[in-house]
Design an enzyme around this catalytic site. Structure first.
Site, mmCIF file in Angstrom:
data_model
loop_
_atom_site.group_PDB
_atom_site.id
_atom_site.type_symbol
_atom_site.label_atom_id
_atom_site.label_comp_id
_atom_site.label_asym_id
_atom_site.label_seq_id
_atom_site.Cartn_x
_atom_site.Cartn_y
_atom_site.Cartn_z
ATOM 1 N N THR A 284 0.791 -1.227 0.000
ATOM 2 C CA THR A 284 0.000 0.000 0.000
ATOM 3 C C THR A 284 0.827 1.283 0.000
ATOM 4 O O THR A 284 0.643 2.154 -0.861
ATOM 5 C CB THR A 284 -0.951 0.009 1.216
ATOM 6 O OG1 THR A 284 -1.868 -1.064 1.077
ATOM 7 C CG2 THR A 284 -1.722 1.317 1.314
ATOM 8 N N PHE A 285 1.725 1.439 0.960
ATOM 9 C CA PHE A 285 2.413 2.726 1.098
ATOM 10 C C PHE A 285 3.287 3.046 -0.111
ATOM 11 O O PHE A 285 3.207 4.159 -0.651
ATOM 12 C CB PHE A 285 3.219 2.741 2.398
ATOM 13 C CG PHE A 285 2.462 3.335 3.546
ATOM 14 C CD1 PHE A 285 2.883 4.500 4.159
ATOM 15 C CD2 PHE A 285 1.298 2.733 4.004
ATOM 16 C CE1 PHE A 285 2.176 5.053 5.211
ATOM 17 C CE2 PHE A 285 0.582 3.278 5.046
ATOM 18 C CZ PHE A 285 1.018 4.449 5.663
#
Length: 767
Positions: free
Chosen positions: A287-288
């Protein structure tokens, strides 16, 4: 007639010097014809005496001639100057008879040396009186000198024709009587004139250069204005809208989720806009890193967020995405996200929970910033987006700028990812969540239609990665692969990055991993600086660990103290989380989505474009609102180039879970959806440009499940400092336990009951 005797020494001296001049009364010839020989006989001798008295010697005559010449020259200069001034005044006045200053007049230098120029033009009566007095004084001095004796220097100058300005007698100089001095004098004047001309031309060229720079600046401003005029303010009937874009990220929304019959609104959106069959995330597919790639157009190795967890050897610190005290610091975030680019170019932005938006990157925040709230219900997200659109626009000068509508709105929706981790990407629960997210988008599109903004506001729907199902039979223990006593840090998950305590042990650990996994085709052992695949773009950053064990999609590697695989098999336990990502970004199970519609995408409805990687999204967002993007790894610019229309025959199909047989070399997908990796590589090999890292800032909270790790901060409550370790909008701490089949059924019943209650109470969010 006898010669008259001298009256004094001066007169005698003058008489002796003038003895040879015929006009001298001292040496007058009696036999010569008198100048007055024709006078009448009635004239007396006294008249002759008067004539003689009025007669002047040669010195007086020369002095008088000199004065006449001076007056004539001065009069000529005055006339010429007066005419020039009148002509210049007429030019300045023009046809309107208005005095217009001439800026080039400062370039002129009068060549006159008259007293009039010395005092600035002679318009003042007092100055004219002073000049007249000086002339009379000089005239009297010359006459006096002529009466009392003639200067030998004056005689020489008159006879040789070398009278110069500046002498005490007749304005001649005794230093400039020779040709050599004349040449020096001319040379000096020539140098002075050259110096004046040089200064004049220097000033002129400087003026031209400044004017050219001004024209260049004006041309640039006009080009920018023309570029922005391509998307002028458009009225929806009640307000004027500048180019406006909404980008929404559906975390964990896999591309084939569109083929499950659960997303009527998204499928209709595909038919209304332009999209590829899928969009590739960046490696690692977590995600990040991917949300910051979407925001910057940079590969993770370029923007510095190389994982959800990683060690920085220079900072001697660990980035841990669920710990704000460590992750929300500017030192971690390089590059420039689109909200910073927009704000620096005067475009107001609003960011709703986007990972990284709370990091104060480059000391700048969005105009409107909504911090992460994992439990926020989906209808509230719709209300917030429409609330931002209902604000007054920048076309209203009387409104305070802090209350003006943003042009760029970014929103983050974590629900699909959260339930994908918790229940798995093929579970019943995830199907319900997918449908609820689709219903949220339907509410948003109805809100845009109600406000007559369907053809005014650009809408972009993306996701960051896909999801794969986990299984105890597709796991190995890290303890059995390398000697953990030699390991200082373990990064990433489900792929594992290893940093040795002693750099000399790197080769030892590498050989250990190769030896233990040589018969297991489901894991790759890579050295960052030796054999990391170029298509990963995962080697040019010191934050990337030197040794990596990369599992095939659907496989995992864990420490025994975190999860004992053999014990779990004996007791019939399941591995939690039940869905994972972070694998090869080109694998079909990791594919994301991209769908766009609006005035910035003037394509035929249902247009299809070639698949691309998410590094391209940043440029599209910038182009959609008319801002200039910063250097990045992307190459695509608007407008996009469709390759045709979507059709059912070439649509991707729903994917199956990876095979559980340990002898399998990879995963199993349906024959209709299997796509060769080589064809996907062609999409990504065109984007190999690496951009230097630029310092930036920090992130909010993500929603990927926390990998079991000893590096997890002790004493930190994940509920208070960030999202839960297995984030879900309404999960409680007891949800983190492993459930057997009966308990799982109970959880499912509770979830469905809550869903029914939300339907009855008017809420559609599964949370």
């Amino acid at each position: 007639m006898s010669k008259p005797q001298p009256l004094n020494l001066a007169a005698g001296s003058l008489q002796r010097r003038e003895s040879n001049y015929l006009l001298s009364p001292v040496n007058y010839d009696d036999d010569a014809m008198s100048l007055h020989s024709n006078r009448s006989e009635q004239e007396t001798d006294s008249e002759d005496d008067e004539v003689l008295a009025r007669a002047r010697n040669s010195q007086e005559l020369r002095a008088r001639d000199r004065l006449v010449l001076m007056e004539e020259e001065e009069m000529g200069r005055l006339v010429a100057d007066t005419r020039a001034k009148k002509k210049e005044e007429r030019l300045r006045r023009g046809s309107s008879n208005l005095a217009i200053p001439n800026p080039l007049s400062i370039l002129r230098r009068s060549r006159s040396n008259s007293p009039l120029d010395a005092v600035g033009g002679g318009d003042d009566a007092e100055k004219r009186k002073k000049r007249r007095a000086r002339r009379m004084e000089k005239k009297d001095q010359l006459l006096q000198d002529a009466q009392h004796g003639e200067d030998a220097g004056l005689m020489y100058e008159m006879e040789s024709g070398d009278i110069k300005e500046g002498s005490s007698t007749g304005d001649s100089s005794d230093r400039e009587g020779s040709d050599e001095l004349d040449r020096r004098h001319l040379s000096m004047h020539s140098k002075t004139d050259k110096k004046r001309r040089w200064k004049r031309w220097l000033f002129l060229y400087t003026l031209i250069a400044v004017g050219f720079a001004f024209l260049v600046l004006l041309a640039w401003k006009i080009s920018v204005d023309k570029k922005r005029e391509t998307q002028k303010f458009v009225s929806n009937g009640t307000a004027l809208f500048a180019p406006t874009t909404i980008i929404i990220s559906l975390d964990g929304f896999r591309a084939d989720f569109l083929q499950r019959g659960l997303t009527p609104r998204l499928n209709a959106f595909v038919k209304e806009g332009v999209s590829p069959l899928y969009m590739l995330p960046s490696f690692p597919s977590v995600t990040f890193p991917n949300h910051y790639t979407l925001a910057t157009g940079l590969y993770p190795e370029s923007h510095g967020v190389v994982g959800n967890t990683f060690w920085d050897p220079e900072l001697q610190a660990e980035f841990y995405y669920t710990d704000p005290s460590r992750s929300m610091q500017a030192k971690w975030w390089d590059g420039e996200p689109f909200w910073v680019t927009a704000e620096t170019q005067g475009i107001r932005t609003a960011v709703h929970m986007w990972p990284g938006s709370e990091a104060h990157i480059k000391d700048m925040e969005p105009s409107f910033l909504d911090p992460y709230k994992g439990k926020e219900k989906l209808p509230k997200k719709v209300d917030r987006l429409l609330e931002l659109l209902d604000m007054p626009g920048m076309e209203n000068p009387g409104v305070d700028i802090s209350d003006m509508r943003p042009q760029l709105i970014a929103a983050y929706v974590p629900n699909v990812d959260a339930d994908g981790h918790r229940y798995g990407p093929n579970s019943t629960e995830i199907r319900s969540t997918i449908n609820d997210v689709d219903h949220m988008l339907d509410q948003l599109f109805h809100g845009l239609e109600k406000r007559n903004l369907t053809d005014i506001v650009n809408v972009i729907i993306v996701s960051d990665h896909g999801m794969a199902t986990t299984d105890v039979t597709r796991m190995i223990q890290l303890d059995d692969v390398v000697d953990l006593d030699k390991v200082a840090h373990v990064d990433g998950w489900p792929l594992v990055g290893i940093r040795p305590k002693n750099p000399k042990d790197l080769q030892v650990l590498y050989e250990q991993a190769l030896g233990k996994l040589k018969n297991n085709p489901n894991y790759e052992v890579r050295l960052k600086d030796k054999d990391m695949p170029e298509r990963y773009h995962f080697s040019k950053n010191d934050r990337i660990a030197p040794l990596w064990i990369i599992p095939k999609t659907g496989w995992a590697i864990v420490k025994k103290e975190e999860f004992d695989i053999q014990d779990a098999k004996t007791k019939g336990l399941e591995y939690d989380p039940r869905g994972l990502h972070g694998y090869d970004h080109e694998h079909p199970l990791m594919r994301a989505i991209f769908i766009a519609r609006g005035p910035a995408f003037p394509h035929q409805p249902n247009s299809k474009i070639e698949a691309f990687q998410n590094i391209e999204v940043y440029n599209m967002v910038c182009d959609s609102v008319g801002m200039e993007p910063k250097p990045n790894n992307g190459t695509l610019r608007l407008p996009l180039k469709p390759i045709g229309l979507h059709d059912a025959e070439h649509a991707i199909e729903e994917l199956e879970d990876p095979e559980t047989n340990t002898s399998s070399s990879t995963t199993v997908v349906s024959a209709a959806t299997a796509v060769s990796v080589s064809s996907v590589q062609q999409v990504t090999t065109t984007n190999t440009t690496n951009v230097a890292q630029n310092p930036a800032s920090t992130p909010p909270v993500g929603v990927d499940p926390v990998a079991p790790s000893l590096s997890k901060p002790l004493g930190v409550d994940p509920v208070e400092t960030g999202p839960p370790e297995r984030p879900h909008p309404d999960e409680d701490k007891e949800d983190t336990h492993h459930f057997k089949s009966i308990t799982e059924l109970w959880d499912w019943l509770k979830h469905k009951a809550g869903h029914v209650w939300d339907k009855v109470s008017g809420h559609t969010d599964p949370s």
